[in-house]
Design a protein around this motif. Structure first.
Motif, PDB file in Angstrom:
ATOM      1  N   GLU A  37       0.832  -1.208   0.000  1.00 31.74           N
ATOM      2  CA  GLU A  37       0.000   0.000   0.000  1.00 31.74           C
ATOM      3  C   GLU A  37       0.868   1.259   0.000  1.00 31.74           C
ATOM      4  O   GLU A  37       0.543   2.250  -0.684  1.00 31.74           O
ATOM      5  CB  GLU A  37      -0.936   0.002   1.207  1.00 31.74           C
ATOM      6  N   LEU A  38       1.965   1.244   0.733  1.00 28.70           N
ATOM      7  CA  LEU A  38       2.860   2.402   0.739  1.00 28.70           C
ATOM      8  C   LEU A  38       3.465   2.613  -0.646  1.00 28.70           C
ATOM      9  O   LEU A  38       3.535   3.751  -1.137  1.00 28.70           O
ATOM     10  CB  LEU A  38       3.975   2.213   1.782  1.00 28.70           C
ATOM     11  N   VAL A  39       3.894   1.548  -1.278  1.00 32.20           N
ATOM     12  CA  VAL A  39       4.444   1.657  -2.634  1.00 32.20           C
ATOM     13  C   VAL A  39       3.386   2.242  -3.577  1.00 32.20           C
ATOM     14  O   VAL A  39       3.669   3.123  -4.396  1.00 32.20           O
ATOM     15  CB  VAL A  39       4.926   0.277  -3.139  1.00 32.20           C
ATOM     16  N   ARG A  40       2.153   1.779  -3.467  1.00 31.47           N
ATOM     17  CA  ARG A  40       1.068   2.279  -4.321  1.00 31.47           C
ATOM     18  C   ARG A  40       0.857   3.783  -4.126  1.00 31.47           C
ATOM     19  O   ARG A  40       0.741   4.542  -5.094  1.00 31.47           O
ATOM     20  CB  ARG A  40      -0.232   1.536  -4.014  1.00 31.47           C
ATOM     21  N   GLN A  41       0.837   4.212  -2.872  1.00 36.16           N
ATOM     22  CA  GLN A  41       0.599   5.630  -2.588  1.00 36.16           C
ATOM     23  C   GLN A  41       1.732   6.508  -3.128  1.00 36.16           C
ATOM     24  O   GLN A  41       1.488   7.573  -3.704  1.00 36.16           O
ATOM     25  CB  GLN A  41       0.443   5.836  -1.078  1.00 36.16           C
ATOM     26  N   ILE A  42       2.954   6.052  -2.931  1.00 36.04           N
ATOM     27  CA  ILE A  42       4.097   6.829  -3.432  1.00 36.04           C
ATOM     28  C   ILE A  42       4.064   6.874  -4.955  1.00 36.04           C
ATOM     29  O   ILE A  42       4.298   7.921  -5.580  1.00 36.04           O
ATOM     30  CB  ILE A  42       5.425   6.229  -2.914  1.00 36.04           C
ATOM     31  N   SER A  43       3.756   5.754  -5.570  1.00 33.73           N
ATOM     32  CA  SER A  43       3.671   5.692  -7.026  1.00 33.73           C
ATOM     33  C   SER A  43       2.638   6.668  -7.569  1.00 33.73           C
ATOM     34  O   SER A  43       2.868   7.363  -8.564  1.00 33.73           O
ATOM     35  CB  SER A  43       3.310   4.262  -7.453  1.00 33.73           C
ATOM     36  N   GLU A  44       1.504   6.756  -6.907  1.00 34.48           N
ATOM     37  CA  GLU A  44       0.417   7.611  -7.373  1.00 34.48           C
ATOM     38  C   GLU A  44       0.690   9.101  -7.149  1.00 34.48           C
ATOM     39  O   GLU A  44       0.232   9.943  -7.936  1.00 34.48           O
ATOM     40  CB  GLU A  44      -0.882   7.235  -6.655  1.00 34.48           C
ATOM     41  N   ARG A  45       1.441   9.420  -6.099  1.00 37.76           N
ATOM     42  CA  ARG A  45       1.569  10.825  -5.701  1.00 37.76           C
ATOM     43  C   ARG A  45       2.922  11.466  -6.021  1.00 37.76           C
ATOM     44  O   ARG A  45       3.078  12.676  -5.868  1.00 37.76           O
ATOM     45  CB  ARG A  45       1.269  10.968  -4.206  1.00 37.76           C
ATOM     46  N   CYS A  46       3.859  10.669  -6.467  1.00 44.65           N
ATOM     47  CA  CYS A  46       5.208  11.208  -6.700  1.00 44.65           C
ATOM     48  C   CYS A  46       5.647  11.048  -8.156  1.00 44.65           C
ATOM     49  O   CYS A  46       5.481   9.978  -8.742  1.00 44.65           O
ATOM     50  CB  CYS A  46       6.222  10.522  -5.785  1.00 44.65           C
ATOM     51  N   GLU A  47       6.204  12.122  -8.701  1.00 46.07           N
ATOM     52  CA  GLU A  47       6.750  12.108 -10.060  1.00 46.07           C
ATOM     53  C   GLU A  47       8.275  12.120 -10.061  1.00 46.07           C
ATOM     54  O   GLU A  47       8.900  11.633 -11.002  1.00 46.07           O
ATOM     55  CB  GLU A  47       6.244  13.334 -10.839  1.00 46.07           C
ATOM     56  N   PHE A  48       8.857  12.668  -9.014  1.00 45.38           N
ATOM     57  CA  PHE A  48      10.308  12.824  -8.967  1.00 45.38           C
ATOM     58  C   PHE A  48      10.972  11.792  -8.045  1.00 45.38           C
ATOM     59  O   PHE A  48      12.170  11.854  -7.815  1.00 45.38           O
ATOM     60  CB  PHE A  48      10.671  14.246  -8.524  1.00 45.38           C
ATOM     61  N   VAL A  49      10.177  10.885  -7.517  1.00 48.64           N
ATOM     62  CA  VAL A  49      10.692   9.809  -6.671  1.00 48.64           C
ATOM     63  C   VAL A  49      10.484   8.484  -7.391  1.00 48.64           C
ATOM     64  O   VAL A  49       9.364   8.170  -7.793  1.00 48.64           O
ATOM     65  CB  VAL A  49       9.969   9.778  -5.306  1.00 48.64           C
ATOM     66  N   ARG A  50      11.561   7.743  -7.557  1.00 45.43           N
ATOM     67  CA  ARG A  50      11.464   6.421  -8.172  1.00 45.43           C
ATOM     68  C   ARG A  50      11.810   5.357  -7.138  1.00 45.43           C
ATOM     69  O   ARG A  50      12.874   5.418  -6.512  1.00 45.43           O
ATOM     70  CB  ARG A  50      12.432   6.291  -9.355  1.00 45.43           C
TER      71      ARG A  50
END
Length: 231
Positions: free
Chosen positions: A140-153
């Motif tokens: 779930e944390l990976v999903r949230q970061i994926s959805e909300r971040c463009e400059f974080v991979r």
């Protein structure tokens, strides 16, 4: 002595990779240099170490002024108010364990138009003294970061296993991290590439490699016991 230690570590990595059918070139040694003086770090660099890991932002900044041509990894607990000091140069942040921290990295990275690679830290031991997201909350944390971040991979996962007298006893923790990696890969999240498993330290890095580690974080086995202050 440091060069000899590194040579021995590389030899052991080669042997364990041969045993389990892996390519030793897949394994990155991050020399963890907490409290290690700059001259000792330079010895390690001269012996073929290119990746340096620090636990504290202040210590990282102090050493960075004296050390060139390395890739800096941040491997300790990162406070949101310290992100701004490292975001312009750090190669990989191993220890992201909350959306709040990821969003701070995103904000700072966007300001300087730089993509930041991170790993998600997972607490596979269940120890309350350790940082990291709970295994059951990692996807779930990976999903949230994926959805909300463009400059974080997100480039993979990290864990700090329990320190146990018999390294074999930590094997289930490494297996859990690899299983999580494989589960996350099925989702094909945006800006997520499960390339790395950062797991294994001086006492258990060979076990970690057997279980799929691509990054091992080694301090004591390179530099000896930590009994010196930074100079």
């Amino acid at each position: 002595m440091i060069a000899e230690n590194i040579s021995e570590i590389k030899k052991r990595i080669w042997e364990v990779c041969k045993k389990v059918g892996r390519n030793p070139e897949e394994i990155t040694i991050v020399a963890v240099t907490k409290t290690v003086p700059v001259d000792k770090i330079k010895e390690a660099i001269n012996a073929g170490i290119y990746d340096i890991g620090e636990n504290k932002v202040q210590e990282l900044l102090e050493k960075r002024n004296s050390i060139e041509n390395v890739r800096w990894h941040f491997v300790g607990h990162l406070q949101t108010n310290k992100v701004k000091y490292i975001v312009d140069f750090v190669y990989l942040i191993h220890s992201v364990d909350s959306l709040k921290l990821a969003l701070e990295i995103e904000k700072r990275a966007k300001k300087i138009n730089r993509i930041i690679d991170i790993l998600i830290e997972v607490n596979t031991s269940g120890e309350k003294t350790k940082y990291g997201v709970k295994p059951e909350e990692a996807i779930e944390l990976v999903r949230q970061i994926s959805e909300r971040c463009e400059f974080v991979r997100i480039k993979g996962l990290m864990t700090v296993a329990a320190y146990l007298p018999n390294p074999e006893d930590v094997r289930p923790m490494f297996r859990l991290l690899k299983q999580l990696k494989e589960e996350i890969e099925k989702f094909n999240f945006k800006n997520v590439e499960m390339k790395h498993l950062s797991m294994g330290m001086s006492n258990d890095y060979l076990i970690a490699i057997e279980e799929g580690a691509t990054i091992v974080r080694i301090g004591t086995a390179i530099f000896g016991p930590r009994n010196q202050k930074v100079k």
